[in-house]
Design an enzyme around this catalytic site. Structure first.
Site, short mmCIF file in Angstrom:
data_model
loop_
_atom_site.label_atom_id
_atom_site.label_comp_id
_atom_site.label_asym_id
_atom_site.label_seq_id
_atom_site.Cartn_x
_atom_site.Cartn_y
_atom_site.Cartn_z
N TRP A 1 38.20 1.12 16.42
CA TRP A 1 37.55 1.68 17.62
C TRP A 1 36.25 0.97 17.94
O TRP A 1 35.82 0.96 19.10
CB TRP A 1 37.36 3.20 17.49
CG TRP A 1 38.66 3.92 17.28
CD1 TRP A 1 38.93 4.87 16.35
CD2 TRP A 1 39.89 3.72 18.00
NE1 TRP A 1 40.24 5.27 16.44
CE2 TRP A 1 40.85 4.57 17.45
CE3 TRP A 1 40.26 2.90 19.06
CZ2 TRP A 1 42.17 4.63 17.92
CZ3 TRP A 1 41.57 2.95 19.53
CH2 TRP A 1 42.51 3.81 18.96
N ASP B 1 40.75 18.42 12.31
CA ASP B 1 41.43 17.66 11.25
C ASP B 1 41.60 18.57 10.03
O ASP B 1 41.14 19.73 10.03
CB ASP B 1 40.63 16.39 10.88
CG ASP B 1 41.54 15.23 10.45
OD1 ASP B 1 42.35 15.45 9.52
OD2 ASP B 1 41.46 14.13 11.03
N GLY C 1 41.76 22.62 10.22
CA GLY C 1 43.05 23.31 10.25
C GLY C 1 44.20 22.32 10.23
O GLY C 1 44.00 21.10 10.13
N ASP C 2 45.42 22.89 10.35
CA ASP C 2 46.64 22.10 10.37
C ASP C 2 47.17 22.18 11.80
O ASP C 2 47.48 23.27 12.28
CB ASP C 2 47.63 22.74 9.37
CG ASP C 2 48.97 22.01 9.33
OD1 ASP C 2 49.35 21.40 10.34
OD2 ASP C 2 49.64 22.08 8.28
N PHE C 3 47.25 21.02 12.48
CA PHE C 3 47.62 21.08 13.90
C PHE C 3 49.07 21.51 14.14
O PHE C 3 49.45 21.77 15.27
CB PHE C 3 47.22 19.83 14.68
CG PHE C 3 47.62 18.48 14.11
CD1 PHE C 3 48.90 18.22 13.64
CD2 PHE C 3 46.69 17.44 14.10
CE1 PHE C 3 49.25 16.97 13.16
CE2 PHE C 3 47.03 16.17 13.61
CZ PHE C 3 48.32 15.95 13.14
N HIS D 1 52.64 8.38 16.13
CA HIS D 1 53.41 7.35 15.41
C HIS D 1 53.58 7.68 13.91
O HIS D 1 54.32 7.01 13.22
CB HIS D 1 52.83 5.93 15.63
CG HIS D 1 51.59 5.61 14.87
ND1 HIS D 1 51.08 4.34 14.81
CD2 HIS D 1 50.76 6.38 14.13
CE1 HIS D 1 49.99 4.34 14.06
NE2 HIS D 1 49.77 5.56 13.64
N ASP D 2 52.89 8.73 13.45
CA ASP D 2 53.06 9.16 12.05
C ASP D 2 54.25 10.10 11.87
O ASP D 2 54.62 10.41 10.73
CB ASP D 2 51.81 9.94 11.58
CG ASP D 2 50.58 9.07 11.46
OD1 ASP D 2 50.73 7.85 11.30
OD2 ASP D 2 49.46 9.63 11.53
C1 LIG Z 1 46.45 7.84 11.35
S1 LIG Z 1 45.06 8.89 11.23
C2 LIG Z 1 44.40 8.72 12.86
C3 LIG Z 1 42.92 8.93 12.89
C4 LIG Z 1 42.25 8.86 14.26
N1 LIG Z 1 42.90 9.64 15.26
C5 LIG Z 1 42.13 7.43 14.69
O1 LIG Z 1 42.93 6.94 15.48
O2 LIG Z 1 41.20 6.77 14.21
C6 LIG Z 1 45.78 10.49 11.21
C7 LIG Z 1 44.79 11.64 11.13
O3 LIG Z 1 45.53 12.86 11.27
C8 LIG Z 1 45.06 13.80 10.33
N2 LIG Z 1 46.14 14.77 10.06
C9 LIG Z 1 47.33 14.51 9.44
N3 LIG Z 1 48.07 15.63 9.39
C10 LIG Z 1 47.34 16.60 9.99
C11 LIG Z 1 47.58 17.99 10.25
N4 LIG Z 1 48.74 18.57 9.88
N5 LIG Z 1 46.62 18.70 10.88
C12 LIG Z 1 45.44 18.12 11.26
N6 LIG Z 1 45.17 16.81 11.05
C13 LIG Z 1 46.10 16.06 10.42
C14 LIG Z 1 44.69 12.96 9.13
O4 LIG Z 1 43.79 13.65 8.29
C15 LIG Z 1 44.07 11.74 9.80
O5 LIG Z 1 42.69 11.92 10.02
#
Ligand SMILES: C[S@@+](CC[C@H](N)C(=O)[O-])C[C@H]1O[C@@H](n2cnc3c(N)ncnc32)[C@H](O)[C@@H]1O
Length: 345
Positions: A165, A211, A236-238, A256-257
């Protein structure tokens, strides 16, 4: 075909064969501090001085420096039998850890996590899914469970994410006029890299980072100063927990994850949380519609296969996800390194 023609034809193979080694040479020089030392000193140095200052062998350092010169990452001036090594504009800008545009942390993530797992790429292709459980010797199939085992690991991951970024965050934030969305929630916002670019560009916006609890705790400690009051946090957990109120939700390198089902689940939750006129901004490297490239998107998609449940997608694949979640108006803007897709309710 005679041997000269053979050598011409085989050049791509020779080049690709060394691909991993080229990266690893650059990562090694960065990790040892070569680029920082040469940036800070601002002068040319013999390999023996560099080796002494960085605590390495003379033989190893001389070989590393000569290879970096061959890769045009460093320069050398030779007089008689003496060789003096110096930095380049490129190494000062992008490879030294201390530079504001440094890609050091991203390289270290590649070196320590991605490269370590590349041996399992064949397994990933055979099985069509990530062999993370096999690699890490437990039943986990989630990248974040295996790389977020300590605060240090989470911090390094967030630094790695932020490096990108620093280079292209402004470009992505300018793809659409976001000034109509004063209250923004960045889901999976990690180390606030994109959030900082967002508040710098839109003076009326505030950004909430949503996050995982451990990541939020780490980010509050290491990535925001008390003056940055326009960035707030929500843990939290999204996939499960209530989504905070916002005018715009950002999903940067999140979809993409995950597989299609989880993406639709998440986008549907955001559609429900959106006010009319509100939206979701997805930031990803988007594949061409005919899947002809870009190569970076295909390579990134291989890494997603290796490390996650997800993949890189084409515009129509993103449209299908948005539409399954209830969004009607979807626009794509191609940017420099990452692309932006805005879905409105
Ligand atoms: C690939 S990183 C992307 C980080 C950021 N958005 C960026 O582009 O720099 C994925 C992010 O999603 C968060 N994450 C993964 N599963 C999650 C969930 N179930 N709830 C909230 N956040 C989550 C991870 O902790 C991580 O910070």
């Amino acid at each position: 075909m005679d041997s000269i023609e053979d050598i011409e034809c085989i050049k791509p193979l020779l080049q690709y064969k060394y691909g991993c080694l080229v990266s690893k040479v650059m990562f090694t020089a960065a990790e040892l501090g070569v680029f920082d030392l040469l940036l800070e000193s601002g002068k040319l140095m013999p390999s023996t001085t560099i080796a002494e200052r960085l605590g390495t062998s003379f033989t190893g350092m001389e070989r590393l420096l000569d290879t970096c010169v061959g890769l045009k990452l460093l320069r050398v001036e030779r007089t008689g039998s003496q060789a003096l090594y110096g930095s380049t504009e490129f190494s000062n800008l992008y490879l030294a850890e201390s530079s504001p545009k440094s890609q050091y942390h991203h390289m270290m993530f590649f070196s320590e996590i991605t490269f370590l797992n590349l041996n399992y790429l064949t397994d990933a292709v055979r099985q069509g899914k990530s062999p993370l459980g096999k690699i890490y010797g437990d039943s986990s199939s989630n990248l974040f469970d295996v790389i977020f085992r300590s605060e240090g690991e989470m911090k390094r991951f967030s630094q790695s994410m932020n490096s990108n970024w620093h280079l292209c965050g402004r470009d992505v934030m300018a793809a659409f006029d976001l000034s109509h969305f004063p209250l923004i929630c960045d889901l999976g916002g990690s180390g606030c890299g994109l959030a900082k670019e967002c508040i710098a560009m839109y003076p009326n916006s505030t950004v909430t980072i949503f996050d995982l609890p451990n990541v939020v705790e780490m980010a509050k400690k290491h990535f925001v100063s008390p003056e940055e009051h326009r960035i707030t946090f929500h843990e939290g957990d999204f996939f499960k927990d209530p989504i905070p109120e916002a005018d715009l939700y950002i999903l940067a390198r999140i979809l993409h994850d995950w597989d299609d089902e989880k993406c639709v689940q998440l986008l549907s939750r955001l559609h429900k949380a959106c006010k009319p006129g509100g939206g979701v901004l997805v930031v990803e490297v988007v594949l061409n519609e005919d899947r002809s490239g870009p190569l970076e998107a295909h390579l990134q998609s291989m890494l997603m296969l290796l490390l996650t449940e997800g993949k890189e997608r084409t515009p129509s694949e993103y449209n299908a996800l948005f539409s399954a979640a209830g969004f009607k108006e979807v626009q794509l803007k191609k940017c420099q390194l990452y692309d932006a897709i805005l879905g409105r309710k």
